[in-house]
Design a protein around this motif. Structure first.
Motif, short mmCIF file in Angstrom:
data_model
loop_
_atom_site.label_atom_id
_atom_site.label_comp_id
_atom_site.label_asym_id
_atom_site.label_seq_id
_atom_site.Cartn_x
_atom_site.Cartn_y
_atom_site.Cartn_z
N ARG A 76 57.26 11.28 31.86
CA ARG A 76 58.45 10.90 31.45
C ARG A 76 59.22 9.79 32.15
O ARG A 76 59.69 8.88 31.77
N ASP A 77 59.41 10.10 33.64
CA ASP A 77 60.11 9.53 34.32
C ASP A 77 59.83 8.14 34.61
O ASP A 77 60.38 7.04 34.68
N SER A 78 58.31 8.19 34.48
CA SER A 78 57.70 6.76 34.95
C SER A 78 57.73 5.94 33.42
O SER A 78 58.18 4.70 33.48
N GLY A 79 57.74 6.61 32.33
CA GLY A 79 57.93 5.65 31.13
C GLY A 79 59.33 5.29 30.87
O GLY A 79 59.56 4.26 30.63
N LEU A 80 60.38 6.18 31.23
CA LEU A 80 61.87 5.76 31.22
C LEU A 80 62.07 4.66 32.44
O LEU A 80 62.66 3.72 32.09
N ALA A 81 61.20 4.84 33.46
CA ALA A 81 61.76 3.77 34.41
C ALA A 81 61.18 2.43 33.97
O ALA A 81 61.66 1.23 34.28
N LEU A 82 60.06 2.39 33.18
CA LEU A 82 59.39 1.08 32.60
C LEU A 82 60.40 0.58 31.59
O LEU A 82 60.82 -0.72 31.54
N PHE A 83 60.97 1.27 31.03
CA PHE A 83 61.86 0.94 29.80
C PHE A 83 62.99 0.30 30.50
O PHE A 83 63.56 -0.89 30.38
N ASP A 84 63.50 0.93 31.74
CA ASP A 84 64.72 0.49 32.50
C ASP A 84 64.43 -0.89 33.17
O ASP A 84 65.38 -1.55 33.17
N ALA A 85 63.07 -1.04 33.40
CA ALA A 85 62.82 -2.40 33.96
C ALA A 85 62.88 -3.55 33.25
O ALA A 85 62.86 -4.70 33.73
N PHE A 86 62.51 -3.58 31.85
CA PHE A 86 62.64 -4.67 31.21
C PHE A 86 63.70 -5.34 31.38
O PHE A 86 64.85 -5.07 31.17
N ALA A 87 63.71 -6.78 31.49
CA ALA A 87 65.14 -7.46 31.59
C ALA A 87 65.66 -7.96 30.20
O ALA A 87 66.66 -8.48 29.99
N SER A 88 65.13 -7.52 28.98
CA SER A 88 65.45 -7.72 27.58
C SER A 88 66.68 -7.41 27.49
O SER A 88 67.12 -6.39 27.69
#
Lengths: 226, 226
Positions: free
Chosen positions: A176-188
């Motif tokens: 979960r944390d890794s998926g949430l971190a990817l969401f957080d990383a998008f600059a959109s």
């Protein structure tokens, strides 16, 4: 593999469909999704085989992955890190291949491949799609999912177009944390994240419909004709 | 306040709209949302004032909250815990009030208040709506959001009907972990969570449309007439 509505003449949006690991450009799920985009949204759809998939011979790397999975799975060891490693490798090769795929329909008068292009792909499809979206300005809307930040955060930080993300709350290879971190990383600025209970393969049936509306919202223009 | 389509005769789903803290049953945003449900979905919509809101006199508790906010905000102190505390209190009083609201239209031949009832409310609307959904079997689909697990986890664990949740990634009073823990606590099999960047008041315009489709999916029957 390019699909478009029968009798299509005027230019329409193009959605690129990236398949998952072990699948290919004509896999059943992918073809069903393509049919929906073509018949319901009147889009054109393109799909290609990822390196080592479908009509393309497997590489030494794929054999190593298969051998690694065979060792780990019966022993109950997590194969998440192995999948991350397997998915990262074809991305570097696949990005220019997708870019050539976008060049190909330039002369077709019923496909607008120059700025109304969506990309949808989960798992391996995201491992390739995120760096592709970071590199390719013709892509203007994306749907990603079931992918972690480990190898993708840097590319995600360069993605500024709208992203709809899918996260399975009980995904095995993606914590979960890794998926949430990817969401957080998008600059959109627009980046809805849809989280659902269930494992990697259990994305609910209403999510693909949501993706269709997402692409329609971002790719369709007022005077688009069927 | 009950709203329904002009000339409505046959029974139709009912959506209950809970307002946010400091708002009331006829607040502009709530009325705009009600209009969409009535005109686009042909639903009936009911709204009531929460304790201490709208036409109902404020309580000592509300005055304590106002005084507490006035002290903390200029000092830069977080008011999240204060909001949690303020929201928890009216829930106990509001649950039986909503249940009476559901009894009221039993004799109306154009409202089905007996098992095709949705509830939508964020922030204070969720603080009341989650315990309401736990207690009231006539409610069969819910949309909640901008609420944490602190005072709601126990009630959430008793909610088994579909829940669409909204989480604002940069919500001030609701920390991410608390919002994710509330999502995790719902016992529902279908519980999509939509996370968007932005603060408490910044839920994107496409989310209310998504809620409409969610309610339509769960409340509409094949032979429903407008």
């Amino acid at each position: 593999m390019l699909r478009s509505p029968i009798g299509a003449t005027r230019r329409r949006p193009l959605v690129l469909l990236g398949h998952g690991g072990g699948r290919h450009k004509s896999a059943r799920g992918l073809v069903a999704r393509a049919r929906c985009y073509v018949t319901r949204c009147c889009f054109a759809v393109a799909a290609i085989d990822a390196p080592g998939h479908g009509d393309r011979q497997g590489t030494e790397l794929d054999e190593q992955f298969a051998a690694g999975s065979k060792e780990r799975m019966p022993a109950g060891e997590p194969i998440g890190p192995l999948i991350t490693w397997r998915n990262a490798s074809p991305a570097a090769r696949a990005v220019p291949e997708w870019q050539s795929t976008l060049d190909a329909p330039q002369d077709l008068d019923h496909v607008d491949a120059s700025g109304r292009v969506g990309f949808r792909g989960v798992s391996l499809g995201s491992a390739i799609g995120v760096p592709l979206a970071a590199a390719e300005p013709r892509i203007t809307a994306t749907v990603f999912g079931c992918a972690g930040h480990e190898t993708l955060a840097e590319a995600a930080a360069q993605v500024t177009v709208p992203v709809e993300s899918l996260l399975q709350w009980d995904d095995e290879p993606v914590p979960r944390d890794s998926g949430l971190a990817l969401f957080d990383a998008f600059a959109s600025r627009e980046k809805p994240l849809h989280t659902n209970p269930g494992r990697n393969a259990g994305i609910p049936a209403f999510e693909p419909e949501s993706s269709q509306r997402f692409f329609a919202r971002h790719l369709v223009r007022e005077h688009d004709a069927p």
